[in-house]
Design an enzyme around this catalytic site. Sequence first.
Site, PDB file in Angstrom:
ATOM      1  N   GLY A  13      12.501  -6.811   1.673  1.00 27.12           N
ATOM      2  CA  GLY A  13      11.210  -6.333   1.502  1.00 27.12           C
ATOM      3  C   GLY A  13      10.508  -6.705   0.188  1.00 27.12           C
ATOM      4  O   GLY A  13      11.207  -7.259  -0.987  1.00 27.12           O
ATOM      5  N   SER A  14       9.113  -6.932   0.009  1.00 27.47           N
ATOM      6  CA  SER A  14       8.378  -7.622  -0.874  1.00 27.47           C
ATOM      7  C   SER A  14       7.164  -6.994  -1.262  1.00 27.47           C
ATOM      8  O   SER A  14       6.349  -7.688  -1.406  1.00 27.47           O
ATOM      9  CB  SER A  14       8.416  -8.935  -0.546  1.00 27.47           C
ATOM     10  OG  SER A  14       7.580  -9.226   0.617  1.00 27.47           O
ATOM     11  N   ASN A  16       5.015  -3.733  -3.357  1.00 27.97           N
ATOM     12  CA  ASN A  16       4.634  -3.345  -4.706  1.00 27.97           C
ATOM     13  C   ASN A  16       6.097  -3.309  -5.312  1.00 27.97           C
ATOM     14  O   ASN A  16       6.325  -3.794  -6.403  1.00 27.97           O
ATOM     15  CB  ASN A  16       3.742  -2.329  -4.726  1.00 27.97           C
ATOM     16  CG  ASN A  16       3.064  -1.919  -6.098  1.00 27.97           C
ATOM     17  OD1 ASN A  16       3.217  -0.715  -6.593  1.00 27.97           O
ATOM     18  ND2 ASN A  16       2.764  -2.762  -6.703  1.00 27.97           N
ATOM     19  N   TRP A  17       6.730  -2.170  -4.854  1.00 30.95           N
ATOM     20  CA  TRP A  17       8.116  -1.962  -5.329  1.00 30.95           C
ATOM     21  C   TRP A  17       9.324  -2.964  -5.169  1.00 30.95           C
ATOM     22  O   TRP A  17       9.899  -3.220  -6.049  1.00 30.95           O
ATOM     23  CB  TRP A  17       8.483  -0.678  -4.768  1.00 30.95           C
ATOM     24  CG  TRP A  17       9.691   0.130  -5.322  1.00 30.95           C
ATOM     25  CD1 TRP A  17      10.868   0.855  -4.672  1.00 30.95           C
ATOM     26  CD2 TRP A  17      10.133   0.085  -7.076  1.00 30.95           C
ATOM     27  NE1 TRP A  17      11.636   1.313  -5.437  1.00 30.95           N
ATOM     28  CE2 TRP A  17      11.200   0.940  -6.858  1.00 30.95           C
ATOM     29  CE3 TRP A  17       9.573  -0.379  -8.032  1.00 30.95           C
ATOM     30  CZ2 TRP A  17      12.125   1.115  -8.096  1.00 30.95           C
ATOM     31  CZ3 TRP A  17      10.294  -0.205  -9.298  1.00 30.95           C
ATOM     32  CH2 TRP A  17      11.543   0.696  -9.190  1.00 30.95           C
ATOM     33  N   GLY A  18       8.981  -3.462  -4.080  1.00 31.19           N
ATOM     34  CA  GLY A  18      10.054  -4.632  -3.647  1.00 31.19           C
ATOM     35  C   GLY A  18      10.003  -5.720  -4.766  1.00 31.19           C
ATOM     36  O   GLY A  18      10.950  -6.388  -5.123  1.00 31.19           O
ATOM     37  N   LYS A 208       8.841  14.511  -2.337  1.00 31.36           N
ATOM     38  CA  LYS A 208       7.987  14.430  -3.442  1.00 31.36           C
ATOM     39  C   LYS A 208       6.710  14.003  -3.128  1.00 31.36           C
ATOM     40  O   LYS A 208       5.718  14.229  -3.313  1.00 31.36           O
ATOM     41  CB  LYS A 208       8.581  13.954  -4.786  1.00 31.36           C
ATOM     42  CG  LYS A 208       8.909  12.618  -4.478  1.00 31.36           C
ATOM     43  CD  LYS A 208       8.005  11.508  -4.987  1.00 31.36           C
ATOM     44  CE  LYS A 208       8.190  10.181  -4.426  1.00 31.36           C
ATOM     45  NZ  LYS A 208       7.494   9.019  -4.955  1.00 31.36           N
ATOM     46  N   ASN A 273      -0.186   8.504  -3.075  1.00 32.73           N
ATOM     47  CA  ASN A 273      -0.339   9.609  -2.107  1.00 32.73           C
ATOM     48  C   ASN A 273      -1.410  10.586  -2.875  1.00 32.73           C
ATOM     49  O   ASN A 273      -2.138  11.203  -2.078  1.00 32.73           O
ATOM     50  CB  ASN A 273       1.042  10.311  -1.921  1.00 32.73           C
ATOM     51  CG  ASN A 273       1.794   9.509  -1.069  1.00 32.73           C
ATOM     52  OD1 ASN A 273       1.607   9.333   0.120  1.00 32.73           O
ATOM     53  ND2 ASN A 273       2.812   8.730  -1.646  1.00 32.73           N
TER      54      ASN A 273
HETATM   55  N1  LIG Z   1       5.342   1.106  -4.950  1.00 33.41           N
HETATM   56  C1  LIG Z   1       6.082   2.029  -5.803  1.00 33.41           C
HETATM   57  O1  LIG Z   1       5.692   2.474  -6.853  1.00 33.41           O
HETATM   58  C2  LIG Z   1       7.371   2.667  -4.969  1.00 33.41           C
HETATM   59  C3  LIG Z   1       8.135   3.420  -6.125  1.00 33.41           C
HETATM   60  C4  LIG Z   1       9.438   3.566  -5.618  1.00 33.41           C
HETATM   61  C5  LIG Z   1       9.602   3.678  -4.012  1.00 33.41           C
HETATM   62  N2  LIG Z   1       8.751   3.016  -3.423  1.00 33.41           N
HETATM   63  C6  LIG Z   1       9.166   3.115  -2.047  1.00 33.41           C
HETATM   64  O2  LIG Z   1       9.406   1.669  -1.751  1.00 33.41           O
HETATM   65  C7  LIG Z   1       9.346   1.377  -0.449  1.00 33.41           C
HETATM   66  C8  LIG Z   1       8.607  -0.012   0.009  1.00 33.41           C
HETATM   67  O3  LIG Z   1       7.152   0.468  -0.798  1.00 33.41           O
HETATM   68  P1  LIG Z   1       6.431  -0.956  -1.413  1.00 33.41           P
HETATM   69  O4  LIG Z   1       5.633  -0.265  -2.406  1.00 33.41           O
HETATM   70  O5  LIG Z   1       7.403  -1.911  -1.969  1.00 33.41           O
HETATM   71  O6  LIG Z   1       5.641  -1.452  -0.275  1.00 33.41           O
HETATM   72  P2  LIG Z   1       3.907  -1.514  -0.014  1.00 33.41           P
HETATM   73  O7  LIG Z   1       3.671  -0.215   0.533  1.00 33.41           O
HETATM   74  O8  LIG Z   1       3.336  -2.040  -1.545  1.00 33.41           O
HETATM   75  O9  LIG Z   1       3.807  -2.800   0.931  1.00 33.41           O
HETATM   76  C9  LIG Z   1       3.948  -2.676   2.267  1.00 33.41           C
HETATM   77  C10 LIG Z   1       4.956  -3.677   2.517  1.00 33.41           C
HETATM   78  O10 LIG Z   1       5.278  -3.606   3.964  1.00 33.41           O
HETATM   79  C11 LIG Z   1       5.288  -5.045   4.545  1.00 33.41           C
HETATM   80  N3  LIG Z   1       5.191  -4.971   5.939  1.00 33.41           N
HETATM   81  C12 LIG Z   1       3.736  -4.827   6.470  1.00 33.41           C
HETATM   82  N4  LIG Z   1       4.184  -4.645   8.155  1.00 33.41           N
HETATM   83  C13 LIG Z   1       5.423  -4.809   8.295  1.00 33.41           C
HETATM   84  C14 LIG Z   1       6.377  -4.955   9.274  1.00 33.41           C
HETATM   85  N5  LIG Z   1       5.822  -4.725  10.427  1.00 33.41           N
HETATM   86  N6  LIG Z   1       7.572  -5.227   9.173  1.00 33.41           N
HETATM   87  C15 LIG Z   1       8.120  -5.247   7.938  1.00 33.41           C
HETATM   88  N7  LIG Z   1       7.322  -5.072   6.780  1.00 33.41           N
HETATM   89  C16 LIG Z   1       6.040  -4.991   6.980  1.00 33.41           C
HETATM   90  C17 LIG Z   1       4.177  -5.716   3.825  1.00 33.41           C
HETATM   91  O11 LIG Z   1       4.254  -7.039   3.736  1.00 33.41           O
HETATM   92  C18 LIG Z   1       4.441  -5.303   2.358  1.00 33.41           C
HETATM   93  O12 LIG Z   1       5.648  -5.968   1.699  1.00 33.41           O
HETATM   94  C19 LIG Z   1       8.692   2.685   0.319  1.00 33.41           C
HETATM   95  O13 LIG Z   1       9.492   3.481   0.942  1.00 33.41           O
HETATM   96  C20 LIG Z   1       7.934   3.207  -1.212  1.00 33.41           C
HETATM   97  O14 LIG Z   1       8.174   4.881  -0.997  1.00 33.41           O
HETATM   98  C21 LIG Z   1       7.534   2.479  -3.612  1.00 33.41           C
END
Ligand SMILES: NC(=O)c1ccc[n+]([C@@H]2O[C@H](COP(=O)([O-])OP(=O)(O)OC[C@H]3O[C@@H](n4cnc5c(N)ncnc54)[C@H](O)[C@@H]3O)[C@@H](O)[C@H]2O)c1
Length: 370
Positions: A13-14, A16-18, A208, A273
């Site tokens: 995964g890549s 925002n969090w990735g 949450k 959210n």
């Molecule tokens: N952003 C935060 O602050 C945060 C913090 C803690 C946990 N999280 C959790 O981390 C997880 C990932 O969130 P994020 O913020 O890294 O992502 P994001 O919402 O920023 O980005 C979406 C990602 O999904 C990818 N994507 C789109 N279509 C896809 C497909 N068909 N198959 C695979 N990947 C696809 C995109 O390329 C992108 O990397 C979520 O469960 C989120 O709840 C996020």
Amino acid sequence: MACTAPKRVCIVGSGNWGSAIAKIVGSNALRQKHIDDRVTMYVYEEMINGKKLTEIINEQHENVKYLPGHKLPPNVVAVPDVVDAAKDADILIFVIPHQFIRTLCSTLLGKIKPTAIALSLIKGFDRAEGGGIDLISHIITRHLKIPCAVLMGANLANEVADEKFCETTIGCKDVRNGPLLRDIIQTDYFRVVVVDDEDTVEVCGALKNIVACGAGFVDGLGLGDNTKAAVIRLGLMEMVKFVDVFYPGGKLSTFFESCGVADLITTCYGGRNRKVSEAYVKTGKSIKELEDEMLNGQKLQGPFTAEEVNYMLKNRGMEDKFPLFTAIHRICTGQLRPAGFIDCIRNHPEHMNSNLDTYESGRSIRNSKL
Ligand SMILES: NC(=O)c1ccc[n+]([C@@H]2O[C@H](COP(=O)([O-])OP(=O)(O)OC[C@H]3O[C@@H](n4cnc5c(N)ncnc54)[C@H](O)[C@@H]3O)[C@@H](O)[C@H]2O)c1
């Protein structure tokens, strides 16, 4: 003395969090001998101004779409094929929006090391056949036949990438894996507490986001901080009840870790959210429209999770026991006007409970069931 090869890490995964976690894992890998320097990162390929995102990341060491303005260590290598990225890894860190997990697991099945272990950073549930919900870590374990710990906490990705101090919680039942996972993740600004109550940690991380939608409705309706605090508290009580009913054996103490009350607070003030839910009330546009308009490809979790939780509550005839979760789901799906939100929680079971029994026992920690 036996010399074990350094552990290879892949980040699946890549977003925002990735990307924020890749920054941490990449620099920890360079500092620690028992972790291989090269960290692979699976990137769902997309074109940015005519150029592949993987190429941009590998040349500029920046995820210009999902974490602009932050350099990734050069040993983090973006790979567009998930099997290529994951096949040699000893530790797989899953951090994609939860709606993509089943497809991804099918792609990886039989293609990873059988001795690999997983850490899921994914917040959300999936529907289980037969009316319930599945935890994402359970899906990973079942499909890939490897153990999966979880990491959840008050960790807004941009703030973590800015290296602002915060805490996080790893839920890991296997005491042998906890310290290794902590070493991969912990820095002087990102402090890790490991607990064994895996399921509660994960359930907190998913639920949450539902409460955060409620906090956004409060903001959109122009209600005050007291109302928002009430929504947060009632949300917390429904989270505790949810674990008590559906994941018995969880510990009340887990709710006091970063994955519990701290994540709830940060999400109800700072997260996407909350932001989109506020706009939903103010603009009357659909959640999908707002997600597309406001989030630049990032995904919303709260309305989705509310739907999955509702699916289970409805099947069990328990919607009225969780009025906050139920009202939020109805508002997100247009079955209830946002203005009706507070009426749904005015007579919350938490208020009806204030009978003499509860009053006398004072809900002491000693008497608490969790
Ligand atoms: N952003 C935060 O602050 C945060 C913090 C803690 C946990 N999280 C959790 O981390 C997880 C990932 O969130 P994020 O913020 O890294 O992502 P994001 O919402 O920023 O980005 C979406 C990602 O999904 C990818 N994507 C789109 N279509 C896809 C497909 N068909 N198959 C695979 N990947 C696809 C995109 O390329 C992108 O990397 C979520 O469960 C989120 O709840 C996020």
